[in-house]
Design an enzyme around this catalytic site. Structure first.
Site, PDB file in Angstrom:
ATOM      1  N   ASP A 292     -31.673 -28.109  58.054  1.00 48.79           N
ATOM      2  CA  ASP A 292     -30.254 -28.419  57.875  1.00 48.79           C
ATOM      3  C   ASP A 292     -30.154 -29.540  56.836  1.00 48.79           C
ATOM      4  OD1 ASP A 292     -27.667 -28.266  60.344  1.00 48.79           O
ATOM      5  OD2 ASP A 292     -27.503 -28.917  58.253  1.00 48.79           O
TER       6      ASP A 292
ATOM      7  N   ASP B  33     -24.899 -28.475  54.884  1.00 45.47           N
ATOM      8  CA  ASP B  33     -23.776 -29.057  55.606  1.00 45.47           C
ATOM      9  C   ASP B  33     -22.586 -29.336  54.681  1.00 45.47           C
ATOM     10  OD1 ASP B  33     -23.045 -30.282  58.233  1.00 45.47           O
ATOM     11  OD2 ASP B  33     -22.791 -32.045  56.978  1.00 45.47           O
TER      12      ASP B  33
ATOM     13  N   GLU C 269     -22.519 -24.220  54.638  1.00 46.17           N
ATOM     14  CA  GLU C 269     -21.450 -24.377  55.620  1.00 46.17           C
ATOM     15  C   GLU C 269     -20.223 -24.787  54.833  1.00 46.17           C
ATOM     16  OE1 GLU C 269     -20.641 -27.795  57.643  1.00 46.17           O
ATOM     17  OE2 GLU C 269     -19.867 -26.856  59.438  1.00 46.17           O
TER      18      GLU C 269
ATOM     19  N   HIS D 103     -23.163 -25.644  67.068  1.00 46.52           N
ATOM     20  CA  HIS D 103     -23.177 -26.935  67.769  1.00 46.52           C
ATOM     21  C   HIS D 103     -21.848 -27.675  67.633  1.00 46.52           C
ATOM     22  CE1 HIS D 103     -23.862 -27.611  63.606  1.00 46.52           C
ATOM     23  NE2 HIS D 103     -23.623 -28.882  63.768  1.00 46.52           N
ATOM     24  N   ASP D 104     -20.912 -27.084  66.883  1.00 42.69           N
ATOM     25  CA  ASP D 104     -19.619 -27.749  66.627  1.00 42.69           C
ATOM     26  C   ASP D 104     -18.478 -27.140  67.406  1.00 42.69           C
ATOM     27  OD1 ASP D 104     -20.241 -28.194  63.076  1.00 42.69           O
ATOM     28  OD2 ASP D 104     -20.573 -29.556  64.758  1.00 42.69           O
TER      29      ASP D 104
END
Ligand code: ISL
Ligand code: CA
Length: 637
Positions: A179, A280, A338, A409-410
């Site tokens: 990530d 990200d 993302e 995870h968000d």
């Protein structure tokens, strides 16, 4: 050049213009087909507000400004065939290391724990593991605030633990995706610390600074995590930008030295053998200027100023340079950006293979219903998935490739968002699996989704861990205190935040029925979901009808039949809002999927014939009609 005098048809022809108008029409529950109407299409951009039927002053100016740097963009046309790539055939499994498996009894997951669970991942059949950030970090945003890109977070272990994990994953034919968080660094990163110590030195310009207005921040931009997006520093007598937490400082990508540092970090990890990166908020790296954001749009979207960086002027330049200077130098690595806020047309400009930018992006338009946000409780309507997938499965082009995900995870657990009644969670988990593994695109599973893990119950703010949730709790308490009085405000604020907090996705992985669900022998850093005695890997691996075995079966199906990867997507019965039915077809096989998107019995829109062979179904068989949330996959023989 798009101006206020341009017609809506002219705007709609541009990638960003189409995406923005579609987004606002969808939120206003109006059809994109509205723009096909010649009268509407000939309206001037300045009439957009009236078209939406609600007062959003300044929306037209926002569109003009956002399009200014992207004038003349045309997505490359879709070719007749799809290029075959390993990452289009792969199934990706996202691990949130903090909550996956603890091996040293500190209540926090670690790399050794992931290595210990490789046999489980092999059993499930995943091909790639994506690790949420494992770099050295103070943990303000659980690792998305990086302090040292070439060091492993001490709670997760050492670089030797990483090397052992990478070796064992590769020995088991599992690739590793890291990530990459390079829109911002932690304020404890040495670059930021050096900027403060020596404002005249080279590191100050690694970040985004502006003079305040009197004693106030340079502009009205707000953070994704509530509050102003600026910190004041006496050392520099200026303000520094942070789109996320107060300890996540935005890097200045206009500075070539920053870009060179990022490429060096990427190449360092690729040289170690890493197979790819999830990047990200990578679409936020190019900011146009620091002018005030449109306050009303900020109120509507919940973040003020976003139009200045959601699709910035130099984004494509930076993504193309990054590929040339790093990924493009390595065989077969893959990149997924993302990209919150990028619509389908902007995504084509960012992922079409001719563009030389990213391979895939994550679009979030289906994670919340149109015009909704998880910040405020609402009843998620599963039927919204149909128009979403019809659009992305038929309009994205053969030179682009969808990512297919429902959880990360968000976001809260999808089965709980759709229907909080536990009686439906198994059927719903399997419905989502049918969709995820039979539409076109690379499936990204989130840890625990293969078990049908659900949201948990949080008793008070003391049970929350997420900086976003805690900030919002405070913000809502202050706001509600003005109406319901301080005594009730905190409870109302907590109840609001507890519904959509990211913490629901971050409770420990549920391995078995032992203490703490087998995640840790110590008190975990966040509470274990009390339903772990029923929902856990060990119990489900012993039950052939479990969610686990259903996921395993569908993953195997997707590997067995290339039609489910590269086959044409052919929707049928598109008029029926309650069901979602489609074929996947190529020269060798034909599959038919029927899904009931409601909690009611629905008439089957199309008859089954003796050619339909049921391969997988969440009721284990078929009935005369489609039962609540029924989903079936057939092969036509
Ligand atoms: O929740 C979201 C999308 O469903 C977004 O608000 C999300 O916070 C946004 O997409 C950014 O997420 C990424 O960057 C953040 C970090 O907190 C998230 O965990 C990460 O996924 C800042 O680094
Ligand atoms: Ca540990």
């Amino acid at each position: 050049m798009i101006t206020l005098e341009s017609t809506l048809r002219d705007v709609y022809r541009t990638p960003a213009g189409k995406d923005i108008i579609d987004m606002f029409l969808s939120a206003a529950k109006k059809s994109p087909k509205l723009l096909d109407n010649p009268v509407v299409g000939s309206l001037k951009l300045s009439a957009l507000e009236r078209l939406l039927g609600k007062r959003v002053p300044g929306i037209a100016e926002m569109v003009v400004q956002l399009l200014a740097a992207h004038d003349g963009e045309i997505p490359p046309p879709s070719p007749a065939t799809i290029t075959h790539k390993w990452w289009k055939e792969a199934v990706v499994y996202q691990i949130y290391p903090r909550s996956f498996q603890d091996t040293n009894g500190d209540g926090i997951g670690d790399l050794a724990g992931i290595r210990q669970r490789i046999p489980y991942l092999k059993e499930l059949g995943v091909d790639v593991v994506w690790l949420s950030p494992i770099y050295d970090s103070p943990g303000d945003d659980m690792g998305y605030d990086i302090r040292n890109y070439r060091k492993i977070m001490k709670e997760f272990g050492t670089m030797k633990d990483f090397d052992d994990l990478l070796r064992d994953l590769h020995q088991n034919d599992i690739k590793l995706m890291m990530d990459l968080v390079v829109n911002h660094t932690s304020d404890e990163h040495e670059w930021f610390q050096k900027a403060l110590k020596d404002p005249a030195g080279p590191y100050k310009d690694y970040y985004m600074w502006a003079a305040g207005k009197d004693d106030d921040a340079p502009n009205n931009w707000t953070s994704f995590f509530a509050g102003p997006a600026w910190n004041y520093y006496p050392e520099t007598e200026e303000w520094a930008l942070h789109l996320f937490s107060k300890k996540q400082m935005d890097l200045n990508w206009d500075n070539p030295a920053v870009r060179a540092e990022v490429y060096d970090i990427v190449n360092w990890w690729l040289t170690k053998g890493v197979d790819g990166f999830r990047m990200d908020v990578i679409n936020l790296i190019s900011k146009d200027n620091f002018a005030n954001g449109n306050a009303l749009i900020g109120k509507t979207i919940g973040i003020c100023g976003i139009e200045h960086y959601i699709y910035g002027p130099r984004l494509h330049e930076y993504l193309q340079e990054m590929r040339q200077e790093s990924f493009g130098k390595f065989d077969d690595v893959f990149t997924v950006g993302e990209t919150p806020g990028l619509g389908l047309e902007m995504a084509k400009m960012t992922t079409a293979e001719e563009r030389g930018e990213l391979d895939l992006i994550f679009n979030f338009d289906h994670i919340d219903n149109p015009g909704k946000s998880r910040i405020y409780p609402y009843d998620y309507d599963l039927r919204c998935l149909k128009p979403y997938f019809l659009k992305w499965q038929t309009q994205y082009g053969n030179n682009c490739w969808p990512s297919v995900f429902f959880e990360n995870h968000d976001n809260p657990r999808m089965v709980s968002k759709v229907n909080a009644d536990p009686a439906y969670s198994v059927v719903l988990a399997k419905l989502l699996a049918v969709m995820q593994f039979t539409v076109k695109g690379t499936p990204f599973l989130y840890q625990g989704q293969e078990l049908g893990m659900t949201n948990t119950t949080f008793g008070s703010p003391a049970d929350l861990r997420d900086v976003e949730a805690l900030n919002r709790c405070q913000e809502f308490t202050d706001t509600f205190a003005q109406t319901v009085g301080m005594a009730d405000a905190q409870q109302v604020a907590f109840d609001t935040v507890a519904w959509g907090t990211r913490d629901h996705a971050r409770t420990p992985m549920q391995w078995d029925t032992s203490q703490n669900a087998g995640f840790s022998t110590a008190q975990p850093w966040i509470g274990v979901n009390p339903n772990y005695p029923v929902i856990n890997a060990a119990t489900e691996m012993d039950n052939p009808d479990s969610v686990f075995h259903f996921f395993k079966k569908l993953i195997a199906l997707r590997k067995k039949y290339e039609t489910l990867v590269y086959g044409a997507f052919r929707p049928v019965f598109v008029w029926d809002k309650s069901t979602f039915c489609y074929f996947r077809v190529d020269g060798s096989s034909k599959f038919y999927v029927e899904i009931n998107l409601t909690d009611k019995d629905q008439k089957r829109p199309g008859p089954l014939t003796r050619r339909h062979r049921l391969l997988a179904g969440n009721y284990g068989g078929t009935a005369v009609y489609l039962r609540p949330y029924e989903a079936n996959v057939y092969r036509l023989v």
